[in-house]
Design a protein around this motif. Structure first.
Motif, short mmCIF file in Angstrom:
data_model
loop_
_atom_site.label_atom_id
_atom_site.label_comp_id
_atom_site.label_asym_id
_atom_site.label_seq_id
_atom_site.Cartn_x
_atom_site.Cartn_y
_atom_site.Cartn_z
N VAL A 161 25.64 34.27 -7.20
CA VAL A 161 25.37 35.63 -7.66
C VAL A 161 26.27 36.02 -8.82
N ILE A 162 27.58 35.87 -8.64
CA ILE A 162 28.52 36.31 -9.67
C ILE A 162 28.34 35.56 -10.99
N PRO A 163 28.24 34.21 -10.99
CA PRO A 163 28.07 33.52 -12.27
C PRO A 163 26.80 33.95 -13.02
N VAL A 164 25.68 34.09 -12.29
CA VAL A 164 24.44 34.50 -12.95
C VAL A 164 24.59 35.90 -13.56
N ALA A 165 25.22 36.81 -12.81
CA ALA A 165 25.43 38.17 -13.31
C ALA A 165 26.30 38.17 -14.56
N LEU A 166 27.33 37.35 -14.57
CA LEU A 166 28.19 37.26 -15.75
C LEU A 166 27.44 36.70 -16.95
N HIS A 297 29.54 26.50 -14.48
CA HIS A 297 28.30 25.74 -14.61
C HIS A 297 27.08 26.66 -14.47
N ASN A 298 27.15 27.61 -13.56
CA ASN A 298 26.00 28.48 -13.28
C ASN A 298 25.95 29.72 -14.16
N THR A 299 27.02 30.00 -14.87
CA THR A 299 27.01 31.17 -15.75
C THR A 299 25.94 31.04 -16.83
N THR A 300 25.71 29.83 -17.30
CA THR A 300 24.70 29.62 -18.34
C THR A 300 23.30 29.96 -17.85
N LEU A 324 19.71 38.84 -8.71
CA LEU A 324 19.69 38.52 -7.28
C LEU A 324 18.65 37.45 -6.97
N ILE A 325 17.50 37.51 -7.63
CA ILE A 325 16.47 36.49 -7.41
C ILE A 325 17.00 35.11 -7.78
N ALA A 326 17.78 35.04 -8.84
CA ALA A 326 18.31 33.75 -9.30
C ALA A 326 19.53 33.30 -8.51
N GLY A 327 20.42 34.23 -8.14
CA GLY A 327 21.69 33.83 -7.54
C GLY A 327 21.76 33.89 -6.03
N ALA A 328 21.08 34.87 -5.41
CA ALA A 328 21.20 35.06 -3.96
C ALA A 328 20.71 33.88 -3.13
N PRO A 329 19.70 33.10 -3.57
CA PRO A 329 19.29 31.95 -2.76
C PRO A 329 20.42 30.97 -2.47
N LEU A 388 21.47 20.88 -23.07
CA LEU A 388 21.79 19.73 -22.22
C LEU A 388 23.29 19.44 -22.24
N GLY A 389 23.89 19.54 -23.44
CA GLY A 389 25.33 19.26 -23.55
C GLY A 389 26.17 20.26 -22.79
N ILE A 390 25.80 21.54 -22.85
CA ILE A 390 26.56 22.57 -22.12
C ILE A 390 26.51 22.31 -20.63
N MET A 391 25.32 22.04 -20.09
CA MET A 391 25.18 21.83 -18.67
C MET A 391 25.88 20.54 -18.22
N PHE A 392 25.84 19.53 -19.07
CA PHE A 392 26.54 18.28 -18.70
C PHE A 392 28.04 18.49 -18.70
N ALA A 393 28.55 19.20 -19.70
CA ALA A 393 29.99 19.43 -19.78
C ALA A 393 30.49 20.28 -18.62
N THR A 394 29.77 21.36 -18.30
CA THR A 394 30.21 22.21 -17.18
C THR A 394 29.98 21.50 -15.85
N GLY A 395 28.98 20.60 -15.80
CA GLY A 395 28.76 19.85 -14.58
C GLY A 395 29.90 18.89 -14.27
N LEU A 396 30.62 18.44 -15.29
CA LEU A 396 31.78 17.58 -15.06
C LEU A 396 32.85 18.28 -14.27
N LEU A 397 32.95 19.60 -14.43
CA LEU A 397 33.95 20.37 -13.67
C LEU A 397 33.62 20.41 -12.19
#
Length: 400
Positions: A161-166, A297-300, A324-329, A388-397
């Motif tokens: 929830v928080i990352p999506v909201a940010l 990773h989820n903020t994007t 909420l639809i995106a983050g609450a699940p 793709l690069g952003i998600m891969f880079a944040t996925g490394l964390l």
């Protein structure tokens, strides 16, 4: 003689439509019934030993006890005769009677274990077949009480929830971006979603190998993806009329944002399941750095939701509902993963999330075409690769 033969008086006697439709089904039932009544003529008795396949669906560790929930994947009934832990025979209860095909049984192994140690459990059937199940790191399974569910909810809020909201806070910035760069940002959104689809598919395929193969194995992932794609396509077509009416009234843009939020939400449901199940088995180190990695990773994902709304001014309540639809699940997924994890269900849900994201990508592709109707023009390619690069880079964390 035709089913619609003319009567002696010259009129045509038409059979009811329902009768014409049900007649082949009745004939099939009669044929199969006769085959069963004759005890399957021609099949005879099968030669060779019975086929015994057992999958371990859930492991629960308590002081001095190891509970295994097992399912019979094979065509024949299975009886568990003996159990070993690290090559030593141990006492166990449960499974005294044969487990039928697709039947589930809980085996309680009486074995003191040491936290942090690795164990290998061997289950031997009455015919001598051996089924191995490793426990990489022994950790007591948390109790499923209110405090534990509250912890899972808090974790889902932190990583969903928080990352999506940010991420949705980028909306004011998007409104100031020149229109010529919107295609780049929409392509970047597609790149973000494409990574999510690939990630969900790979996670689902890995889980499918851990679950009962009698339910289809990896086919569960592809089935879930197809069901989600078709379901979301139907919903999209239904909402298209509402979108056109909204645009005629000076609104619009919300349908695409809603579809993106739904696709991301389904992905986060699968992610929550993975987090909850890993936490319940002690395989996830819940350090501040890891939570930070998930959050970044989820903020994007929030950026992907608000990108179609750059030229609109939606109400705050609308933005909150999309978040909420995106983050609450992720919260629901964490509850399922920690309290009632099932590898087959998780594999299906990961595939379902991947299919939903792919359908959303199909909806987004027309928005990145340039004036020459090209989809993969330089700006679009740059946006895709950047996403793709952003998600891969944040996925490394997250995996680091």
């Amino acid at each position: 003689m035709s089913l619609d033969a003319p009567s002696p008086h010259g009129s045509t006697r038409r059979r009811p439509t329902w009768l014409l439709g049900i007649l082949p089904l009745l004939l099939i039932v009669v044929t199969l019934g006769g085959f069963l009544a004759l005890d399957g003529p021609g099949l005879g008795d099968r030669n060779g030993p019975p086929v015994e396949e057992i999958s371990v669906e859930r492991t629960t560790l308590k002081p001095g006890l190891i509970d295994l929930q097992v399912r019979n994947d094979g065509p024949d009934a299975v009886t568990i005769a003996q159990a070993q832990v690290n090559d030593a025979f141990v006492q166990f209860s449960g499974g005294e009677r044969p487990i039928p095909r697709l039947g589930v049984e809980t085996l309680r192994i009486h074995q003191p274990w040491i936290e942090g140690e690795a164990y290998e459990i061997a289950l031997m059937t009455s015919t001598g077949a051996t089924i191995l199940h490793p426990i990489d790191v022994a950790v007591e399974t948390p109790g499923e009480d209110v405090s534990f569910l509250g912890l899972m909810a808090l974790l889902g809020i932190y990583v969903g929830v928080i990352p999506v909201a940010l991420g949705m806070l980028w909306l004011p910035w998007l409104r100031r971006v020149p229109a010529s760069r919107i295609r780049f940002l929409m392509a970047l959104t597609i790149g973000l979603l494409a990574f999510l689809a690939i990630d969900a598919t790979l996670e689902g395929l890995a889980l499918a190998q851990q679950g009962s193969q009698a339910f289809g194995g990896s086919a569960l992932v592809w089935t879930g993806a197809l069901v989600a794609f078709l379901l979301l396509s139907g919903i999209s077509a239904f909402m298209a009329d509402r979108e056109r009416r909204a645009r005629a009234a000076g609104a619009g843009g919300g349908t695409l944002a809603l579809l993106i939020a739904v696709g991301i939400g389904l992905h986060n449901l699968g992610e929550g399941i993975a987090i909850g199940s890993a936490y319940a088995t002690g395989a996830l180190a819940l350090g501040a750095f890891l939570v930070f990695g998930f959050a970044l990773h989820n903020t994007t994902e929030g950026l992907a939701i608000v990108a179609p709304l750059a030229d609109r001014r939606p109400r705050l309540a609308r933005l909150a509902s999309l978040g909420l639809i995106a983050g609450a699940p992720a919260i629901l997924g964490a509850w399922i993963g920690s309290a009632a994890f099932n590898a087959n269900l998780a594999a299906f849900l990961f595939g379902f999330g991947a299919g939903a994201v792919v359908q959303v990508i199909a909806q987004l592709l027309p928005t990145i075409r340039d004036d020459q109707e090209r989809t993969l023009h330089p700006a679009a390619v740059a946006g895709l690769l950047t996403g793709l690069g952003i998600m891969f880079a944040t996925g490394l964390l997250v995996s680091g």
